[in-house]
Design a protein around this motif. Structure first.
Motif, PDB file in Angstrom:
ATOM      1  N   GLU A 221      31.646  26.359  44.077  1.00 54.12           N
ATOM      2  CA  GLU A 221      30.301  26.800  45.258  1.00 54.12           C
ATOM      3  C   GLU A 221      30.974  26.374  46.666  1.00 54.12           C
ATOM      4  O   GLU A 221      29.828  26.749  47.434  1.00 54.12           O
ATOM      5  CB  GLU A 221      29.380  26.019  44.766  1.00 54.12           C
ATOM      6  CG  GLU A 221      28.655  26.368  43.409  1.00 54.12           C
ATOM      7  CD  GLU A 221      27.409  25.520  43.135  1.00 54.12           C
ATOM      8  OE1 GLU A 221      26.796  24.814  44.056  1.00 54.12           O
ATOM      9  OE2 GLU A 221      26.723  25.684  42.095  1.00 54.12           O
ATOM     10  N   LYS A 222      32.058  26.464  46.831  1.00 56.60           N
ATOM     11  CA  LYS A 222      32.551  26.400  48.094  1.00 56.60           C
ATOM     12  C   LYS A 222      33.312  27.582  48.411  1.00 56.60           C
ATOM     13  O   LYS A 222      34.150  27.964  47.709  1.00 56.60           O
ATOM     14  CB  LYS A 222      33.425  25.023  48.328  1.00 56.60           C
ATOM     15  CG  LYS A 222      32.807  23.784  48.328  1.00 56.60           C
ATOM     16  CD  LYS A 222      33.485  22.635  48.652  1.00 56.60           C
ATOM     17  CE  LYS A 222      34.251  22.614  49.951  1.00 56.60           C
ATOM     18  NZ  LYS A 222      34.981  21.621  50.365  1.00 56.60           N
ATOM     19  N   GLN A 223      33.114  28.174  49.652  1.00 56.50           N
ATOM     20  CA  GLN A 223      34.037  29.335  50.051  1.00 56.50           C
ATOM     21  C   GLN A 223      35.214  28.924  50.555  1.00 56.50           C
ATOM     22  O   GLN A 223      35.468  27.857  51.352  1.00 56.50           O
ATOM     23  CB  GLN A 223      33.155  30.040  51.333  1.00 56.50           C
ATOM     24  CG  GLN A 223      33.762  31.517  51.552  1.00 56.50           C
ATOM     25  CD  GLN A 223      32.856  32.103  52.392  1.00 56.50           C
ATOM     26  OE1 GLN A 223      32.866  31.673  53.615  1.00 56.50           O
ATOM     27  NE2 GLN A 223      32.333  33.151  52.172  1.00 56.50           N
ATOM     28  N   VAL A 224      36.468  29.670  50.043  1.00 57.49           N
ATOM     29  CA  VAL A 224      37.764  29.175  50.194  1.00 57.49           C
ATOM     30  C   VAL A 224      38.507  30.466  50.625  1.00 57.49           C
ATOM     31  O   VAL A 224      38.074  31.731  50.047  1.00 57.49           O
ATOM     32  CB  VAL A 224      38.425  28.477  49.086  1.00 57.49           C
ATOM     33  CG1 VAL A 224      37.769  27.194  49.050  1.00 57.49           C
ATOM     34  CG2 VAL A 224      38.501  29.281  47.623  1.00 57.49           C
ATOM     35  N   ILE A 225      39.712  30.406  51.314  1.00 55.63           N
ATOM     36  CA  ILE A 225      40.589  31.407  51.436  1.00 55.63           C
ATOM     37  C   ILE A 225      41.543  31.541  50.466  1.00 55.63           C
ATOM     38  O   ILE A 225      42.203  30.407  50.171  1.00 55.63           O
ATOM     39  CB  ILE A 225      41.414  31.537  52.812  1.00 55.63           C
ATOM     40  CG1 ILE A 225      40.164  31.617  54.004  1.00 55.63           C
ATOM     41  CG2 ILE A 225      42.263  32.666  52.961  1.00 55.63           C
ATOM     42  CD1 ILE A 225      40.779  31.298  55.172  1.00 55.63           C
ATOM     43  N   GLU A 226      41.721  32.836  49.707  1.00 55.02           N
ATOM     44  CA  GLU A 226      42.799  32.879  48.437  1.00 55.02           C
ATOM     45  C   GLU A 226      43.721  34.021  48.970  1.00 55.02           C
ATOM     46  O   GLU A 226      43.373  34.907  49.377  1.00 55.02           O
ATOM     47  CB  GLU A 226      41.977  33.263  47.212  1.00 55.02           C
ATOM     48  CG  GLU A 226      42.935  33.382  46.181  1.00 55.02           C
ATOM     49  CD  GLU A 226      42.045  33.724  44.713  1.00 55.02           C
ATOM     50  OE1 GLU A 226      42.721  33.678  43.635  1.00 55.02           O
ATOM     51  OE2 GLU A 226      40.828  34.036  44.807  1.00 55.02           O
ATOM     52  N   PHE A 227      44.878  33.816  48.429  1.00 51.80           N
ATOM     53  CA  PHE A 227      45.876  34.871  48.669  1.00 51.80           C
ATOM     54  C   PHE A 227      46.092  35.747  47.318  1.00 51.80           C
ATOM     55  O   PHE A 227      46.288  34.905  46.291  1.00 51.80           O
ATOM     56  CB  PHE A 227      47.207  34.245  49.025  1.00 51.80           C
ATOM     57  CG  PHE A 227      48.387  35.290  49.233  1.00 51.80           C
ATOM     58  CD1 PHE A 227      48.426  36.191  50.150  1.00 51.80           C
ATOM     59  CD2 PHE A 227      49.312  35.207  48.449  1.00 51.80           C
ATOM     60  CE1 PHE A 227      49.282  37.120  50.543  1.00 51.80           C
ATOM     61  CE2 PHE A 227      50.406  36.509  48.531  1.00 51.80           C
ATOM     62  CZ  PHE A 227      50.329  37.214  49.574  1.00 51.80           C
ATOM     63  N   ILE A 228      46.024  36.890  47.579  1.00 49.86           N
ATOM     64  CA  ILE A 228      46.109  37.885  46.591  1.00 49.86           C
ATOM     65  C   ILE A 228      47.547  38.621  46.509  1.00 49.86           C
ATOM     66  O   ILE A 228      47.777  39.157  47.430  1.00 49.86           O
ATOM     67  CB  ILE A 228      45.034  39.010  46.285  1.00 49.86           C
ATOM     68  CG1 ILE A 228      43.693  38.266  46.377  1.00 49.86           C
ATOM     69  CG2 ILE A 228      45.178  39.966  45.121  1.00 49.86           C
ATOM     70  CD1 ILE A 228      43.303  37.620  45.282  1.00 49.86           C
ATOM     71  N   SER A 229      48.373  38.423  45.738  1.00 53.91           N
ATOM     72  CA  SER A 229      49.773  38.624  45.528  1.00 53.91           C
ATOM     73  C   SER A 229      49.736  40.180  45.654  1.00 53.91           C
ATOM     74  O   SER A 229      49.040  40.722  44.565  1.00 53.91           O
ATOM     75  CB  SER A 229      50.572  37.857  44.569  1.00 53.91           C
ATOM     76  OG  SER A 229      50.661  36.616  44.807  1.00 53.91           O
TER      77      SER A 229
ATOM     78  N   PHE B 144      47.462  40.033  50.367  1.00 55.16           N
ATOM     79  CA  PHE B 144      46.533  39.827  51.427  1.00 55.16           C
ATOM     80  C   PHE B 144      45.644  38.446  51.240  1.00 55.16           C
ATOM     81  O   PHE B 144      45.472  38.221  49.944  1.00 55.16           O
ATOM     82  CB  PHE B 144      45.539  41.086  51.692  1.00 55.16           C
ATOM     83  CG  PHE B 144      44.788  41.428  50.401  1.00 55.16           C
ATOM     84  CD1 PHE B 144      43.586  40.893  50.116  1.00 55.16           C
ATOM     85  CD2 PHE B 144      45.469  42.297  49.351  1.00 55.16           C
ATOM     86  CE1 PHE B 144      42.874  41.060  49.040  1.00 55.16           C
ATOM     87  CE2 PHE B 144      44.865  42.563  48.007  1.00 55.16           C
ATOM     88  CZ  PHE B 144      43.464  42.160  47.918  1.00 55.16           C
ATOM     89  N   LYS B 145      44.945  38.060  52.077  1.00 53.91           N
ATOM     90  CA  LYS B 145      43.941  36.955  52.084  1.00 53.91           C
ATOM     91  C   LYS B 145      42.606  37.365  51.973  1.00 53.91           C
ATOM     92  O   LYS B 145      42.393  38.349  52.682  1.00 53.91           O
ATOM     93  CB  LYS B 145      44.123  36.052  53.327  1.00 53.91           C
ATOM     94  CG  LYS B 145      45.394  35.257  53.449  1.00 53.91           C
ATOM     95  CD  LYS B 145      45.282  34.257  54.404  1.00 53.91           C
ATOM     96  CE  LYS B 145      46.617  33.168  54.542  1.00 53.91           C
ATOM     97  NZ  LYS B 145      46.418  32.499  55.873  1.00 53.91           N
ATOM     98  N   THR B 146      41.929  36.806  51.157  1.00 56.67           N
ATOM     99  CA  THR B 146      40.298  37.190  51.148  1.00 56.67           C
ATOM    100  C   THR B 146      39.544  35.853  50.835  1.00 56.67           C
ATOM    101  O   THR B 146      40.113  34.810  50.391  1.00 56.67           O
ATOM    102  CB  THR B 146      40.438  38.028  49.791  1.00 56.67           C
ATOM    103  OG1 THR B 146      38.953  38.712  49.649  1.00 56.67           O
ATOM    104  CG2 THR B 146      40.721  37.395  48.500  1.00 56.67           C
TER     105      THR B 146
END
Length: 291
Positions: free
Chosen positions: A105-113, A97-99
């Motif tokens: 210090e920047k907000q990013v979208i990360e994919f958690i396998s 899922f993406k979180t």
């Protein structure tokens, strides 16, 4: 056991090495590993996995399917990611899922396998328990993972993920239970099926001695007889398969070290059942054997 000539030389060599190495397997059983009712079950499962096939462990509840998967993971010295199937399982449960997270210090979208992607990328085993509990429309997501392609397009990242060497899929199925659905043929054809029956007789006695706290040989023999009677009753349609669970029997053996055997059977086996007639049948057996 004679190896078939069709098997590649390296596969035959590994299988023959496994067959000779009985000491390690005996030690594994002593430490709580799966005890197979016959050698062919182990050999066939190992052969399929060495050939890169998926295997489907098919048998009644409590027969040791998950323990067998853990044992295969140990034998191959291969870590294992697991999925516990249910009607709620979806693409995120399987793939990830993406979180939102922070990077410099920047907000990013990360994919958690999820477990499927993790197992593919790390080249490890993937275990899918009670695969027929999942909704039929969910599992086709991983069809490409289970066939010769060994790859999937991740719908959350649009990346093509191809399995690393060593990746294998082991699944388990309980047929005919509430909440399960038949596997469609396209999915079933992607597996080699290994039947996992209940163990009985001397093997069950050895399992009780090695994996429970029960030391009284007379009681151990009575529990072996109880198991045999329960399995026969299942075959005759008198009780459901869950009543003959080896897992539940081992729980009853542990309890009987500290409380009367009949009460241990009631707590560990009979009281789990829904129907009064099944509970009464089991307690009648217990009364006959343990009076």
């Amino acid at each position: 056991m004679q190896m078939k000539e069709e098997l590649p030389a390296n596969i035959k060599e590994q299988l023959q090495k496994f067959q000779r190495n009985t000491t390690a397997y005996t030690e594994l059983i002593r430490e709580g590993g799966y005890m197979a009712p016959n050698k062919e079950i182990i050999i066939d499962a190992v052969t399929a996995l060495l050939l890169g096939k998926n295997i489907l462990l098919k048998g009644p509840t409590g027969a040791g399917k998950t323990k067998f998967a853990e044992t295969l993971s140990y034998l191959f010295q291969q870590p294992m990611f697991s999925i516990n199937s249910s009607v709620d399982i979806d693409a995120e449960s399987l793939l990830g899922f993406k979180t939102l997270t922070y990077e410099d210090e920047k907000q990013v979208i990360e994919f958690i396998s999820g477990p499927v992607i993790n197992a593919m990328e790390h080249g490890t085993f993937l275990y899918i328990d009670e695969i027929n509990m999942a909704k039929p429309e969910t599992l086709p997501i991983i069809n490409g993972v289970l066939d010769y392609r060994r790859s999937i397009t991740n719908p959350f990242t649009n990346e093509i993920v191809t399995a690393s060497k060593g990746f294998n899929v082991i699944a388990a199925i309980n047929e005919g239970y509430v909440g399960t659905v038949p596997l469609n043929e396209a999915l079933k054809n992607r597996f080699i099926v290994i039947e996992i029956p209940y163990i009985q007789g001397e093997q069950l006695k050895q399992l009780i001695v090695q994996n429970t706290k029960l030391e009284d040989e007379k009681l151990v023999d009575l529990f072996v007889k109880l198991s045999s009677d329960l399995i026969e009753a299942v075959a005759q349609g008198k009780i459901g398969e869950d009543a003959a669970s080896i897992r539940a029997l081992l729980d009853a053996c542990d309890l009987s070290k500290h409380i009367p055997a009949k009460r241990a059977i009631q707590r560990a086996i009979a009281d789990k059942l829904e129907e009064d007639r099944e509970r009464e049948f089991i307690m009648s057996l217990a009364e006959t054997l343990f009076s």
